[in-house]
Write an enzyme that holds these catalytic residues in place. Structure first.
Site, PDB file in Angstrom:
ATOM      1  N   HIS A   1       0.849  -1.199   0.000  1.00 38.84           N
ATOM      2  CA  HIS A   1       0.000   0.000   0.000  1.00 38.84           C
ATOM      3  C   HIS A   1       0.887   1.253   0.000  1.00 38.84           C
ATOM      4  CE1 HIS A   1      -3.169   2.750   0.546  1.00 38.84           C
ATOM      5  NE2 HIS A   1      -3.855   2.178   1.519  1.00 38.84           N
TER       6      HIS A   1
ATOM      7  N   TYR B   1      -0.793   7.354   3.219  1.00 40.25           N
ATOM      8  CA  TYR B   1      -0.260   6.542   4.322  1.00 40.25           C
ATOM      9  C   TYR B   1       1.279   6.527   4.241  1.00 40.25           C
ATOM     10  CZ  TYR B   1      -5.080   5.402   5.298  1.00 40.25           C
ATOM     11  OH  TYR B   1      -6.409   5.505   5.623  1.00 40.25           O
TER      12      TYR B   1
ATOM     13  N   HIS C   1      -2.685   6.961  -1.043  1.00 42.89           N
ATOM     14  CA  HIS C   1      -3.695   7.598  -0.180  1.00 42.89           C
ATOM     15  C   HIS C   1      -3.153   8.335   1.035  1.00 42.89           C
ATOM     16  CE1 HIS C   1      -6.604   4.245  -1.804  1.00 42.89           C
ATOM     17  NE2 HIS C   1      -6.098   5.003  -2.754  1.00 42.89           N
TER      18      HIS C   1
HETATM   19  C1  LIG Z   1     -15.005   1.170   3.065  1.00 44.18           C
HETATM   20  C2  LIG Z   1     -13.780   1.392   2.254  1.00 44.18           C
HETATM   21  C3  LIG Z   1     -12.541   1.007   2.764  1.00 44.18           C
HETATM   22  C4  LIG Z   1     -11.373   1.197   1.996  1.00 44.18           C
HETATM   23  N1  LIG Z   1     -10.171   0.746   2.493  1.00 44.18           N
HETATM   24  C5  LIG Z   1      -9.070   0.789   1.711  1.00 44.18           C
HETATM   25  C6  LIG Z   1      -7.854   0.154   2.122  1.00 44.18           C
HETATM   26  O1  LIG Z   1      -7.761  -0.485   3.197  1.00 44.18           O
HETATM   27  N2  LIG Z   1      -6.786   0.251   1.287  1.00 44.18           N
HETATM   28  C7  LIG Z   1      -6.849   0.933   0.099  1.00 44.18           C
HETATM   29  O2  LIG Z   1      -5.849   1.004  -0.611  1.00 44.18           O
HETATM   30  N3  LIG Z   1      -7.988   1.496  -0.322  1.00 44.18           N
HETATM   31  C8  LIG Z   1      -9.105   1.422   0.439  1.00 44.18           C
HETATM   32  N4  LIG Z   1     -10.288   1.941  -0.036  1.00 44.18           N
HETATM   33  C9  LIG Z   1     -10.353   2.472  -1.422  1.00 44.18           C
HETATM   34  C10 LIG Z   1     -10.818   1.368  -2.394  1.00 44.18           C
HETATM   35  O3  LIG Z   1      -9.822   0.367  -2.538  1.00 44.18           O
HETATM   36  C11 LIG Z   1     -11.119   1.917  -3.796  1.00 44.18           C
HETATM   37  O4  LIG Z   1      -9.950   2.466  -4.357  1.00 44.18           O
HETATM   38  C12 LIG Z   1     -12.205   2.990  -3.762  1.00 44.18           C
HETATM   39  O5  LIG Z   1     -13.323   2.545  -2.994  1.00 44.18           O
HETATM   40  C13 LIG Z   1     -12.680   3.339  -5.169  1.00 44.18           C
HETATM   41  O6  LIG Z   1     -13.285   2.217  -5.760  1.00 44.18           O
HETATM   42  P1  LIG Z   1     -14.909   2.147  -5.904  1.00 44.18           P
HETATM   43  O7  LIG Z   1     -15.313   3.468  -6.505  1.00 44.18           O
HETATM   44  O8  LIG Z   1     -15.139   0.981  -6.825  1.00 44.18           O
HETATM   45  O9  LIG Z   1     -15.481   1.959  -4.553  1.00 44.18           O
HETATM   46  C14 LIG Z   1     -11.451   1.788   0.717  1.00 44.18           C
HETATM   47  C15 LIG Z   1     -12.710   2.170   0.226  1.00 44.18           C
HETATM   48  C16 LIG Z   1     -13.856   1.975   0.949  1.00 44.18           C
HETATM   49  C17 LIG Z   1     -15.192   2.362   0.350  1.00 44.18           C
END
Ligand SMILES: Cc1cc2nc3c(=O)[nH]c(=O)nc-3n(C[C@H](O)[C@H](O)[C@H](O)COP(=O)(O)O)c2cc1C
Length: 367
Positions: free
Chosen positions: A169, A174, A172
């Site tokens: 990762h 981090y 974002h």
């Molecule tokens: C509830 C939730 C938790 C997420 N946790 C992570 C995470 O742990 N690591 C990460 O890289 N992105 C995380 N994301 C981002 C998602 O991996 C993804 O990039 C983002 O939701 C956009 O995709 P979508 O539009 O299909 O939901 C999270 C998103 C959501 C909605």
């Protein structure tokens, strides 16, 4: 338009995926004490059973005291947690799916009071001290070496329990991204300065992971321009700068880049329709994963603010056009798969009318 492109197998070295649909990593906070439960096993199994080719797990913390930032996040160290993950791996494999853990260190996002040791502050590229109290510990060279070793150990453990690769990762805002971003990295040693120098931490970390897992074990690297601290932040402004940024990461051992955007259809740079995954594929020659509002009509961060919003299923036509044109290789799906374990099968079998909308309520339970 045919959805076949999403359900063609994908092969890279020893990694064989039954489809192009990737489950995006999503923190779910259902692992008390850091150990994935039987419900977590079932949650991932169901996605594999219904046509997801590759699962990237929720962020799971490496074995460093400041890696975690949130309650009930699964660990990727310790006999109990790894035994839990082994059950997840076996269940996914029994359905013909593949799975990689997303290895995570939150860096300076951690707050005092967070598990597992409430007294440990956030660790980041630079210190933050208020009224004599250390809120963020600025990382020394020894801390950097410790975190690098923790990622390498986690990757070796992933291989040992049968995971099909790892995702690091680096996105974002981090820890790894905090080193990349000048907004959070003002160091004046060899880990700060130009973007190339700010990338040194990531390069050393990827190299150590590569050594730990050997030449054939897939390493996916997730990165993003946007930061949770600043949605409009950008690491690079031009294709040339993107290429310069990614080359050392690829050389260090990355096999697949996971290019995190909030809306997959947005051009990354002026003068071309290519998105971030498209540019990354073209510039590095490596396979890429795209992500961001696939199959839904609203992007994900607004759901953290506008709590009563509902994202409705949306057309896949633009996505399929780009996938057919080889703009990227794989497609990660987040919320649509979080709320609907059968999303991929419904798309594959022409049952679009049965696809569920997403709202924040879906976060309350694991289905
Ligand atoms: C509830 C939730 C938790 C997420 N946790 C992570 C995470 O742990 N690591 C990460 O890289 N992105 C995380 N994301 C981002 C998602 O991996 C993804 O990039 C983002 O939701 C956009 O995709 P979508 O539009 O299909 O939901 C999270 C998103 C959501 C909605």
């Amino acid at each position: 338009m045919s959805v076949n492109a999403l359900f063609k197998p994908f092969q890279l070295g020893t990694l064989q995926l039954p489809s192009r649909v990737v489950m995006a990593p999503m923190t779910r906070s259902f692992s008390p004490g850091g150990v994935p439960t039987a419900k977590v096993v079932e949650y991932y199994r169901r996605r594999a059973a219904a046509g997801v080719g590759l699962i990237v797990t929720e962020g799971t913390t490496v074995g460093h005291k400041a890696a975690n930032g949130y309650p009930h996040v699964p660990r990727f160290y310790g006999v109990d947690a790894l035994a839990g993950w082994k059950q997840v791996v076996d269940a996914v494999h029994a359905e013909g799916g593949k799975i990689v853990p997303q290895l995570w260190h939150v860096g300076n996002v951690r707050r005092l009071g967070t598990e597992p040791d409430a007294a440990v502050p956030g660790y980041g590229p630079q210190a933050k001290i208020k009224d004599g109290k250390v809120l963020i510990h600025g990382m020394t060279h020894q801390d950097i070496a410790d975190v690098v070793a923790a990622f390498a150990q986690a990757a070796a453990d992933a291989k040992a329990i049968g995971m099909d690769g790892v995702e690091i990762h680096g996105a974002h805002g981090y820890l790894i991204d905090q080193f990349f971003w000048e907004g959070s990295n003002q160091r004046d040693d060899e880990y700060g300065g130009s973007l190339a120098k700010r990338s040194r931490f990531a390069v050393e970390l990827i190299q150590a992971v590569r050594v730990a897992v050997g030449p054939d074990f897939p390493i996916i690297f997730r990165f993003s321009q946007w930061k949770q601290q600043d949605y409009s932040a950008r690491l690079v402004q031009t294709p040339e700068a993107l290429g310069d940024f990614l080359k050392p990461l690829a050389d260090a051992g990355v096999d697949i880049f996971h290019c995190s955007t909030r809306r997959f259809w947005e051009p990354e740079f002026e003068g071309s329709d290519l998105n971030l995954a498209g540019w990354t594929r073209q510039l590095t020659g490596k396979p890429t994963i795209t992500v961001g509002s696939v199959g839904l009509d609203g992007e994900f961060l607004q759901f953290m603010v506008d709590t009563d919003k509902v994202a409705q299923p949306a057309s896949l036509e633009n996505l399929l056009k780009r996938l057919n044109a080889d703009e990227f290789d794989l497609v990660a799906v987040g919320r649509a798969l979080l709320v609907d374990p059968d999303w991929a099968a419904k798309v594959r079998d022409g049952r679009e009318q049965d696809i569920l909308p997403f709202s924040r309520e879906a976060l309350a339970s694991l289905v």
